[in-house]
Design a protein around this motif. Sequence first.
Motif, PDB file in Angstrom:
ATOM      1  N   PHE A 200       0.829  -1.212   0.000  1.00  0.00           N
ATOM      2  CA  PHE A 200       0.000   0.000   0.000  1.00  0.00           C
ATOM      3  C   PHE A 200       0.862   1.260   0.000  1.00  0.00           C
ATOM      4  CE2 PHE A 200      -3.194  -3.041   0.978  1.00  0.00           C
ATOM      5  CZ  PHE A 200      -4.401  -2.470   0.618  1.00  0.00           C
ATOM      6  N   GLU A 201       2.014   1.163  -0.629  1.00  0.00           N
ATOM      7  CA  GLU A 201       2.954   2.275  -0.667  1.00  0.00           C
ATOM      8  C   GLU A 201       2.353   3.530  -1.294  1.00  0.00           C
ATOM      9  OE1 GLU A 201       7.608   3.032  -1.975  1.00  0.00           O
ATOM     10  OE2 GLU A 201       6.492   1.336  -2.781  1.00  0.00           O
ATOM     11  N   ALA A 202       1.408   3.342  -2.218  1.00  0.00           N
ATOM     12  CA  ALA A 202       0.815   4.481  -2.935  1.00  0.00           C
ATOM     13  C   ALA A 202       0.122   5.467  -2.006  1.00  0.00           C
ATOM     14  CB  ALA A 202      -0.170   3.978  -3.989  1.00  0.00           C
ATOM     15  N   VAL A 203      -0.414   4.997  -0.882  1.00  0.00           N
ATOM     16  CA  VAL A 203      -1.170   5.891   0.009  1.00  0.00           C
ATOM     17  C   VAL A 203      -0.425   6.207   1.297  1.00  0.00           C
ATOM     18  CG1 VAL A 203      -3.450   5.258  -0.830  1.00  0.00           C
ATOM     19  CG2 VAL A 203      -2.399   3.891   0.971  1.00  0.00           C
ATOM     20  N   LEU A 204       0.843   5.838   1.380  1.00  0.00           N
ATOM     21  CA  LEU A 204       1.600   6.063   2.607  1.00  0.00           C
ATOM     22  C   LEU A 204       2.495   7.281   2.487  1.00  0.00           C
ATOM     23  CD1 LEU A 204       2.662   2.386   3.385  1.00  0.00           C
ATOM     24  CD2 LEU A 204       0.659   3.625   4.194  1.00  0.00           C
ATOM     25  N   VAL A 205       2.662   7.956   3.601  1.00  0.00           N
ATOM     26  CA  VAL A 205       3.592   9.074   3.666  1.00  0.00           C
ATOM     27  C   VAL A 205       4.977   8.482   3.913  1.00  0.00           C
ATOM     28  CG1 VAL A 205       4.280  11.160   4.897  1.00  0.00           C
ATOM     29  CG2 VAL A 205       1.849  10.621   4.592  1.00  0.00           C
ATOM     30  N   LYS A 206       5.890   8.668   2.979  1.00  0.00           N
ATOM     31  CA  LYS A 206       7.212   8.063   3.095  1.00  0.00           C
ATOM     32  C   LYS A 206       8.019   8.752   4.192  1.00  0.00           C
ATOM     33  CE  LYS A 206       7.353   6.623  -1.734  1.00  0.00           C
ATOM     34  NZ  LYS A 206       8.074   6.696  -3.013  1.00  0.00           N
ATOM     35  N   GLY A 207       8.829   7.954   4.869  1.00  0.00           N
ATOM     36  CA  GLY A 207       9.654   8.494   5.948  1.00  0.00           C
ATOM     37  C   GLY A 207      10.029   7.411   6.943  1.00  0.00           C
ATOM     38  N   ASN A 208       9.037   6.612   7.367  1.00  0.00           N
ATOM     39  CA  ASN A 208       9.317   5.525   8.296  1.00  0.00           C
ATOM     40  C   ASN A 208      10.092   4.419   7.603  1.00  0.00           C
ATOM     41  OD1 ASN A 208       8.000   6.618  10.530  1.00  0.00           O
ATOM     42  ND2 ASN A 208       6.023   5.909   9.811  1.00  0.00           N
ATOM     43  N   GLN A 209      11.047   3.840   8.301  1.00  0.00           N
ATOM     44  CA  GLN A 209      11.769   2.710   7.751  1.00  0.00           C
ATOM     45  C   GLN A 209      10.847   1.502   7.734  1.00  0.00           C
ATOM     46  OE1 GLN A 209      15.477   2.077   9.780  1.00  0.00           O
ATOM     47  NE2 GLN A 209      16.002   4.245   9.776  1.00  0.00           N
ATOM     48  N   LEU A 210      10.871   0.763   6.640  1.00  0.00           N
ATOM     49  CA  LEU A 210       9.960  -0.370   6.490  1.00  0.00           C
ATOM     50  C   LEU A 210      10.186  -1.443   7.539  1.00  0.00           C
ATOM     51  CD1 LEU A 210       9.756  -0.836   2.619  1.00  0.00           C
ATOM     52  CD2 LEU A 210       8.052   0.153   4.149  1.00  0.00           C
ATOM     53  N   ASN A 211      11.414  -1.586   8.031  1.00  0.00           N
ATOM     54  CA  ASN A 211      11.653  -2.614   9.028  1.00  0.00           C
ATOM     55  C   ASN A 211      11.050  -2.259  10.387  1.00  0.00           C
ATOM     56  OD1 ASN A 211      13.519  -0.546   9.408  1.00  0.00           O
ATOM     57  ND2 ASN A 211      15.091  -1.912  10.220  1.00  0.00           N
ATOM     58  N   LEU A 212      10.693  -0.985  10.583  1.00  0.00           N
ATOM     59  CA  LEU A 212      10.020  -0.569  11.816  1.00  0.00           C
ATOM     60  C   LEU A 212       8.499  -0.644  11.688  1.00  0.00           C
ATOM     61  CD1 LEU A 212      12.139   2.539  12.897  1.00  0.00           C
ATOM     62  CD2 LEU A 212      12.469   0.131  13.487  1.00  0.00           C
ATOM     63  N   ARG A 213       7.994  -0.541  10.480  1.00  0.00           N
ATOM     64  CA  ARG A 213       6.554  -0.646  10.214  1.00  0.00           C
ATOM     65  C   ARG A 213       6.338  -1.638   9.062  1.00  0.00           C
ATOM     66  NH1 ARG A 213       7.459   1.914  14.056  1.00  0.00           N
ATOM     67  NH2 ARG A 213       6.721   3.993  14.658  1.00  0.00           N
ATOM     68  N   PRO A 214       6.652  -2.913   9.276  1.00  0.00           N
ATOM     69  CA  PRO A 214       6.641  -3.876   8.165  1.00  0.00           C
ATOM     70  C   PRO A 214       5.256  -4.272   7.657  1.00  0.00           C
ATOM     71  CG  PRO A 214       7.146  -4.983  10.220  1.00  0.00           C
ATOM     72  CD  PRO A 214       7.124  -3.518  10.527  1.00  0.00           C
ATOM     73  N   HIS A 284       5.401  -9.118  17.528  1.00  0.00           N
ATOM     74  CA  HIS A 284       6.776  -9.053  17.014  1.00  0.00           C
ATOM     75  C   HIS A 284       7.783  -9.879  17.819  1.00  0.00           C
ATOM     76  CE1 HIS A 284       6.189  -6.337  13.705  1.00  0.00           C
ATOM     77  NE2 HIS A 284       5.558  -5.468  14.465  1.00  0.00           N
ATOM     78  N   LEU A 285       7.371 -10.494  18.904  1.00  0.00           N
ATOM     79  CA  LEU A 285       8.310 -11.296  19.693  1.00  0.00           C
ATOM     80  C   LEU A 285       9.000 -12.398  18.875  1.00  0.00           C
ATOM     81  CD1 LEU A 285       6.559 -11.663  23.174  1.00  0.00           C
ATOM     82  CD2 LEU A 285       8.811 -10.666  22.727  1.00  0.00           C
ATOM     83  N   PRO A 286       8.297 -13.096  17.959  1.00  0.00           N
ATOM     84  CA  PRO A 286       8.965 -14.160  17.192  1.00  0.00           C
ATOM     85  C   PRO A 286       9.801 -13.669  16.005  1.00  0.00           C
ATOM     86  CG  PRO A 286       6.558 -14.494  17.351  1.00  0.00           C
ATOM     87  CD  PRO A 286       6.847 -13.082  17.685  1.00  0.00           C
ATOM     88  N   ASP A 287       9.824 -12.363  15.740  1.00  0.00           N
ATOM     89  CA  ASP A 287      10.510 -11.843  14.551  1.00  0.00           C
ATOM     90  C   ASP A 287      12.004 -12.182  14.552  1.00  0.00           C
ATOM     91  OD1 ASP A 287       8.084 -10.769  13.902  1.00  0.00           O
ATOM     92  OD2 ASP A 287       8.702  -8.666  14.062  1.00  0.00           O
ATOM     93  N   THR A 288      12.522 -12.518  13.378  1.00  0.00           N
ATOM     94  CA  THR A 288      13.968 -12.722  13.242  1.00  0.00           C
ATOM     95  C   THR A 288      14.695 -11.376  13.204  1.00  0.00           C
ATOM     96  OG1 THR A 288      13.645 -12.871  10.844  1.00  0.00           O
ATOM     97  CG2 THR A 288      13.771 -14.947  12.061  1.00  0.00           C
ATOM     98  N   ASP A 289      14.048 -10.371  12.612  1.00  0.00           N
ATOM     99  CA  ASP A 289      14.580  -9.008  12.639  1.00  0.00           C
ATOM    100  C   ASP A 289      13.902  -8.290  13.812  1.00  0.00           C
ATOM    101  OD1 ASP A 289      15.282  -6.377  12.347  1.00  0.00           O
ATOM    102  OD2 ASP A 289      14.607  -6.173  10.273  1.00  0.00           O
ATOM    103  N   PRO A 290      14.642  -7.958  14.863  1.00  0.00           N
ATOM    104  CA  PRO A 290      14.024  -7.398  16.073  1.00  0.00           C
ATOM    105  C   PRO A 290      13.723  -5.898  16.000  1.00  0.00           C
ATOM    106  CG  PRO A 290      16.377  -7.583  16.399  1.00  0.00           C
ATOM    107  CD  PRO A 290      16.098  -8.128  15.014  1.00  0.00           C
ATOM    108  N   SER A 291      13.924  -5.271  14.857  1.00  0.00           N
ATOM    109  CA  SER A 291      13.798  -3.808  14.751  1.00  0.00           C
ATOM    110  C   SER A 291      12.429  -3.298  15.200  1.00  0.00           C
ATOM    111  CB  SER A 291      14.067  -3.358  13.311  1.00  0.00           C
ATOM    112  OG  SER A 291      15.335  -3.769  12.883  1.00  0.00           O
ATOM    113  N   ALA A 292      11.356  -3.894  14.668  1.00  0.00           N
ATOM    114  CA  ALA A 292      10.003  -3.439  15.010  1.00  0.00           C
ATOM    115  C   ALA A 292       9.700  -3.683  16.484  1.00  0.00           C
ATOM    116  CB  ALA A 292       8.980  -4.147  14.124  1.00  0.00           C
ATOM    117  N   LEU A 293      10.179  -4.801  17.020  1.00  0.00           N
ATOM    118  CA  LEU A 293       9.970  -5.131  18.437  1.00  0.00           C
ATOM    119  C   LEU A 293      10.682  -4.121  19.333  1.00  0.00           C
ATOM    120  CD1 LEU A 293       9.081  -6.992  20.760  1.00  0.00           C
ATOM    121  CD2 LEU A 293      11.147  -8.347  20.354  1.00  0.00           C
TER     122      LEU A 293
END
Length: 332
Positions: A200-214, A284-293
Amino acid sequence: HEGPLLHETVPTGGFQRQSITLYLFRMKRILAIVALALLAGAPQAQKKPMFNYEAAWKKVDENLRKNLAPESAMKEVDIILSAARKEGNEPQALKALLYKGRVPAHNTEEWRVREIELLQKELKGAKGAVRPLLHGMLAKGYWDYLQENRWRFYNRTPTERKGSDLQTWNAEEIHSEIQTHFKASLSEGDILKKTRTPDFEAVLVKGNQLNLRPTLYDLMAHSALSYYSSDDHSLTEHAGSFRLEDPAAFADARTFASHDFKITDTASLHGNALLVYQDLIRFHLPDTDPSALIDADILRHIFVKEKSLLEKGKKKEKGKDKEEEKGKRRRR
């Protein structure tokens, strides 16, 4: 010379087995030729030109930059919206709707009201991830509208019956609408958690890193937290309102996520914030990338430290200790 296959009879006698074999061979050969012909024709049948959204949006932006009448830009937006609906491109359709709300308006209040009206209308037939996304967008729209016009709404008294005209509501009625839509959005968290943010990139305001809001759930949860973490609705608190005083709110992420917080006041902003943080961290506890957690847990600790009665009590005690120490020094 081989005769027409459909008119050939299968002979009997000593050559029966050989003729049947020949018959099957010819049949397989014809079927193979037909299959190849169909495959050769398939690409031509599937070649449907996709609508060029990038070029279309450039045309809209050019019209707006040249200060042409809004009607010129709106014609282009309508073309985009029509194409997006035909192709089932939901992000582009939502983007077009947002433009339709904002471009013709003469001021911020007007486009905010128009945008809410268009999103409400779109919500009626929405399905899948679009439905909770629209609920979240509506909640954010009402919240922004209230913040931009708070001087007008907080002096109004509740009406017996809320009308359809947003501009006649009071603050309490708008707060109720905000909470209704945020809760409706997060109640479909399972769908949002399965939908990746780039879809849904078309309607998002760019700025947040995707790994923080996956996922879309992350976006909707953090949007809700921006409201729930505020003190804007504190004027309506009553004797039974939730108080953040459970020590488990300060616990490590895993303990916090599994703790049973006793929250009976379902309208409490801070109580709802705690529950959203719980679900977000649990997700997000099971995530392999802990960034969002890690991001969610840091924000949780900041929120709890600011809002907890335990922390406020500690500050008061420290203040008293300082005053007592000052008094002792004076007496000496």
